[in-house]
Design a protein around this motif. Structure first.
Motif, PDB file in Angstrom:
ATOM      1  N   GLY A  14       0.813  -1.207   0.000  1.00 19.42           N
ATOM      2  CA  GLY A  14       0.000   0.000   0.000  1.00 19.42           C
ATOM      3  C   GLY A  14       0.841   1.248   0.000  1.00 19.42           C
ATOM      4  N   LYS A  15       1.892   1.222   0.789  1.00 23.09           N
ATOM      5  CA  LYS A  15       2.787   2.380   0.912  1.00 23.09           C
ATOM      6  C   LYS A  15       3.490   2.689  -0.417  1.00 23.09           C
ATOM      7  N   GLU A  16       4.064   1.661  -1.041  1.00 22.82           N
ATOM      8  CA  GLU A  16       4.799   1.859  -2.289  1.00 22.82           C
ATOM      9  C   GLU A  16       3.873   2.236  -3.438  1.00 22.82           C
ATOM     10  N   ASN A  17       2.711   1.612  -3.492  1.00 25.55           N
ATOM     11  CA  ASN A  17       1.781   1.923  -4.578  1.00 25.55           C
ATOM     12  C   ASN A  17       1.222   3.329  -4.470  1.00 25.55           C
ATOM     13  N   PHE A  18       0.966   3.787  -3.254  1.00 24.01           N
ATOM     14  CA  PHE A  18       0.489   5.161  -3.084  1.00 24.01           C
ATOM     15  C   PHE A  18       1.582   6.149  -3.492  1.00 24.01           C
ATOM     16  N   LYS A  19       2.816   5.830  -3.160  1.00 23.46           N
ATOM     17  CA  LYS A  19       3.941   6.692  -3.557  1.00 23.46           C
ATOM     18  C   LYS A  19       4.001   6.811  -5.083  1.00 23.46           C
ATOM     19  N   ASN A  20       3.800   5.696  -5.781  1.00 25.16           N
ATOM     20  CA  ASN A  20       3.824   5.716  -7.244  1.00 25.16           C
ATOM     21  C   ASN A  20       2.646   6.489  -7.822  1.00 25.16           C
ATOM     22  N   ILE A  21       1.483   6.371  -7.198  1.00 30.71           N
ATOM     23  CA  ILE A  21       0.315   7.120  -7.661  1.00 30.71           C
ATOM     24  C   ILE A  21       0.558   8.623  -7.538  1.00 30.71           C
ATOM     25  N   LEU A  22       1.199   9.022  -6.455  1.00 31.60           N
ATOM     26  CA  LEU A  22       1.489  10.447  -6.269  1.00 31.60           C
ATOM     27  C   LEU A  22       2.408  10.979  -7.371  1.00 31.60           C
ATOM     28  N   LYS A  23       3.290  10.132  -7.873  1.00 29.14           N
ATOM     29  CA  LYS A  23       4.230  10.565  -8.911  1.00 29.14           C
ATOM     30  C   LYS A  23       3.516  10.935 -10.203  1.00 29.14           C
ATOM     31  N   ALA A  24       2.311  10.386 -10.413  1.00 28.75           N
ATOM     32  CA  ALA A  24       1.556  10.711 -11.632  1.00 28.75           C
ATOM     33  C   ALA A  24       1.064  12.148 -11.634  1.00 28.75           C
ATOM     34  N   GLU A  25       0.936  12.746 -10.437  1.00 32.68           N
ATOM     35  CA  GLU A  25       0.491  14.126 -10.274  1.00 32.68           C
ATOM     36  C   GLU A  25      -0.837  14.391 -10.988  1.00 32.68           C
ATOM     37  N   LYS A  26      -1.733  13.416 -10.888  1.00 29.86           N
ATOM     38  CA  LYS A  26      -3.090  13.562 -11.422  1.00 29.86           C
ATOM     39  C   LYS A  26      -4.027  13.911 -10.270  1.00 29.86           C
ATOM     40  N   PRO A  27      -5.050  14.718 -10.514  1.00 31.37           N
ATOM     41  CA  PRO A  27      -5.947  15.120  -9.413  1.00 31.37           C
ATOM     42  C   PRO A  27      -6.808  13.972  -8.900  1.00 31.37           C
ATOM     43  N   PHE A  28      -6.908  13.856  -7.579  1.00 29.29           N
ATOM     44  CA  PHE A  28      -7.825  12.907  -6.955  1.00 29.29           C
ATOM     45  C   PHE A  28      -8.107  13.347  -5.525  1.00 29.29           C
ATOM     46  N   THR A  29      -9.242  12.896  -5.010  1.00 30.90           N
ATOM     47  CA  THR A  29      -9.654  13.309  -3.663  1.00 30.90           C
ATOM     48  C   THR A  29      -9.820  12.138  -2.703  1.00 30.90           C
ATOM     49  N   ALA A  30      -9.780  10.903  -3.244  1.00 31.53           N
ATOM     50  CA  ALA A  30      -9.981   9.735  -2.388  1.00 31.53           C
ATOM     51  C   ALA A  30      -9.165   8.555  -2.893  1.00 31.53           C
ATOM     52  N   VAL A  31      -8.824   7.659  -1.974  1.00 30.75           N
ATOM     53  CA  VAL A  31      -8.141   6.405  -2.299  1.00 30.75           C
ATOM     54  C   VAL A  31      -8.958   5.255  -1.730  1.00 30.75           C
ATOM     55  N   PHE A  32      -9.221   4.274  -2.553  1.00 28.37           N
ATOM     56  CA  PHE A  32      -9.854   3.030  -2.117  1.00 28.37           C
ATOM     57  C   PHE A  32      -8.783   1.942  -2.164  1.00 28.37           C
ATOM     58  N   ALA A  33      -8.344   1.482  -0.997  1.00 31.33           N
ATOM     59  CA  ALA A  33      -7.344   0.405  -0.904  1.00 31.33           C
ATOM     60  C   ALA A  33      -8.061  -0.856  -0.429  1.00 31.33           C
ATOM     61  N   VAL A  34      -7.903  -1.973  -1.155  1.00 33.00           N
ATOM     62  CA  VAL A  34      -8.749  -3.135  -0.899  1.00 33.00           C
ATOM     63  C   VAL A  34      -8.220  -4.074   0.192  1.00 33.00           C
ATOM     64  N   SER A  35      -7.497  -3.551   1.132  1.00 31.23           N
ATOM     65  CA  SER A  35      -7.214  -4.235   2.399  1.00 31.23           C
ATOM     66  C   SER A  35      -6.858  -3.165   3.418  1.00 31.23           C
ATOM     67  N   ASP A  36      -7.141  -3.431   4.669  1.00 31.09           N
ATOM     68  CA  ASP A  36      -6.810  -2.455   5.710  1.00 31.09           C
ATOM     69  C   ASP A  36      -5.310  -2.242   5.808  1.00 31.09           C
ATOM     70  N   GLU A  37      -4.540  -3.295   5.594  1.00 32.03           N
ATOM     71  CA  GLU A  37      -3.079  -3.138   5.675  1.00 32.03           C
ATOM     72  C   GLU A  37      -2.568  -2.215   4.584  1.00 32.03           C
ATOM     73  N   MET A  38      -3.084  -2.365   3.356  1.00 34.89           N
ATOM     74  CA  MET A  38      -2.655  -1.460   2.292  1.00 34.89           C
ATOM     75  C   MET A  38      -3.131  -0.044   2.583  1.00 34.89           C
ATOM     76  N   ALA A  39      -4.333   0.089   3.129  1.00 35.55           N
ATOM     77  CA  ALA A  39      -4.821   1.420   3.500  1.00 35.55           C
ATOM     78  C   ALA A  39      -3.940   2.045   4.574  1.00 35.55           C
ATOM     79  N   ALA A  40      -3.485   1.213   5.528  1.00 34.89           N
ATOM     80  CA  ALA A  40      -2.568   1.715   6.559  1.00 34.89           C
ATOM     81  C   ALA A  40      -1.251   2.158   5.931  1.00 34.89           C
ATOM     82  N   GLY A  41      -0.815   1.442   4.887  1.00 37.11           N
ATOM     83  CA  GLY A  41       0.376   1.861   4.156  1.00 37.11           C
ATOM     84  C   GLY A  41       0.174   3.202   3.481  1.00 37.11           C
ATOM     85  N   VAL A  42      -1.016   3.435   2.956  1.00 37.51           N
ATOM     86  CA  VAL A  42      -1.356   4.731   2.360  1.00 37.51           C
ATOM     87  C   VAL A  42      -1.276   5.825   3.419  1.00 37.51           C
ATOM     88  N   LEU A  43      -1.834   5.576   4.594  1.00 36.28           N
ATOM     89  CA  LEU A  43      -1.793   6.568   5.683  1.00 36.28           C
ATOM     90  C   LEU A  43      -0.359   6.885   6.080  1.00 36.28           C
TER      91      LEU A  43
END
Length: 342
Positions: free
Chosen positions: A226-255
């Motif tokens: 979750g942590k690494e994938n969110f980091k990669n998503i941020l690199k795209a610099e595309k607008p977004f307001t929400a993230v849906f991560a399909v496990s709590d652990e990946m969501a915790a990685g996003v946080l």
């Protein structure tokens, strides 16, 4: 080469189902058929002490549980439900951690076979063909929990992952979020990964919203993914307001990554998880998530094993349990969330 139930059925001239009913002491066959099958079992040496179990209904009062490479928080909830129900019925559990490794799973199944457990619960992993053959060769019932087999008709207890993903996506959309990033499981996983991705995409399409591919990423349901994938998503610099991560652990990685990047959740970004494990409760902020009733699923898996052994006719009765949204502190209305790159 190990003898399988198919070998017994072929040599005895009966169906696999008939062999299974005979060795499990169920009804639906004649006395001559039973004698022929038992003789064949003895000749082929199929499953140690299978005849004794089929004839006298010998019980070990034990259930084997195969756990793959699961997070401790996910597995512990399942096991809590299993242990409570098993203990109440006078059964104990043999828990095997396969680490999602093929050879280890086969070894564990062989050990459980030799221990003559009264049932096997296979938890949250994809079943390989060799594992399926091994399970089919055993005289005890097998039940899947939080997963299923697409090639073998073992009964299962799980949520509808597609519908749960639809529910989660719809929840974010109803909160006003239209630009949603998605961190899913592997698309090569047909049980949980692909259905959750399809549920997300279908719901976005139904609401005439575009899925921005640079805002989608896939991993293994774990924190680091979750942590690494969110980091990669941020690199795209595309607008977004929400993230849906399909496990709590990946969501915790996003946080975690959001904190390191100076992104405030939920003020800058909404985050939705999936599972409702302790990770969701312990996160900062506490995660809004889609709840799988893991403890209930563990309970129902044991109940189904015992029901099959008691010949109540539930051998192929799958159980789809209800999911629901648990609201905590990680999702705000779109009007209260700033969003990123807007």
């Amino acid at each position: 080469m190990s003898i399988t139930i198919k070998d017994v059925a072929r040599q005895a001239g009966v169906s696999i189902a008939t062999v299974s009913r005979i060795v499990n002491g169920q009804k639906g066959y004649g006395e001559k058929t039973k004698e022929r099958v038992l003789k064949t079992i003895e000749e082929l040496g199929y499953t140690p002490n299978a005849i004794a179990r089929g004839l006298v209904g010998r019980e070990t009062k034990s259930i084997g549980v195969l756990l793959p490479k699961l997070s401790g928080l996910f597995a512990s909830k399942l096991l809590e439900g299993m242990e409570e129900t098993a203990r109440n019925e006078g059964y104990s559990l043999f828990v095997c951690h396969t680490d999602s490794k093929e050879d280890r799973a086969i070894q564990d199944l062989q050990v459980l076979k030799e221990k003559q457990v009264d049932g096997i619960i296979y938890a949250s992993d994809q079943l390989s063909e060799s594992q399926g053959q091994m399970l089919n060769s055993m005289v005890c019932p097998a039940v899947f929990v939080s997963t299923q087999s697409l090639t073998h008709p073992f009964p299962y207890v799980k949520v509808d992952d597609y519908q749960a993903a639809c529910t989660g996506t719809r929840y974010l959309i109803e909160k006003g979020h239209k630009q949603i990033a998605f961190i899913g499981g592997s698309l090569e996983d047909p049980i949980a990964g692909k259905p959750r991705d399809e549920g997300f995409r279908k719901t976005m399409k139904d609401h005439h919203l575009k899925v921005e591919e640079s805002l989608t990423a896939y991993g293994d349901f774990r924190f680091q993914s979750g942590k690494e994938n969110f980091k990669n998503i941020l690199k795209a610099e595309k607008p977004f307001t929400a993230v849906f991560a399909v496990s709590d652990e990946m969501a915790a990685g996003v946080l975690s990554e959001a904190y390191e990047q100076g992104i405030s959740v939920p003020d800058d970004l909404a985050v939705l998880g999936y599972d409702n494990t302790m990770a969701a409760e312990m996160a900062i902020p506490p995660l809004t998530t889609i709840a799988q009733p893991l403890e209930e699923m563990g309970q129902k898996a044991v109940e189904l094993i015992l029901s099959i052994r008691e010949n109540k006719g539930n051998i192929n009765k799958n159980k789809i349990v209800k999911h629901r949204i648990i609201e905590r502190k990680s999702v705000l209305e779109r009007s209260k969330t700033k969003g990123l790159f807007l």
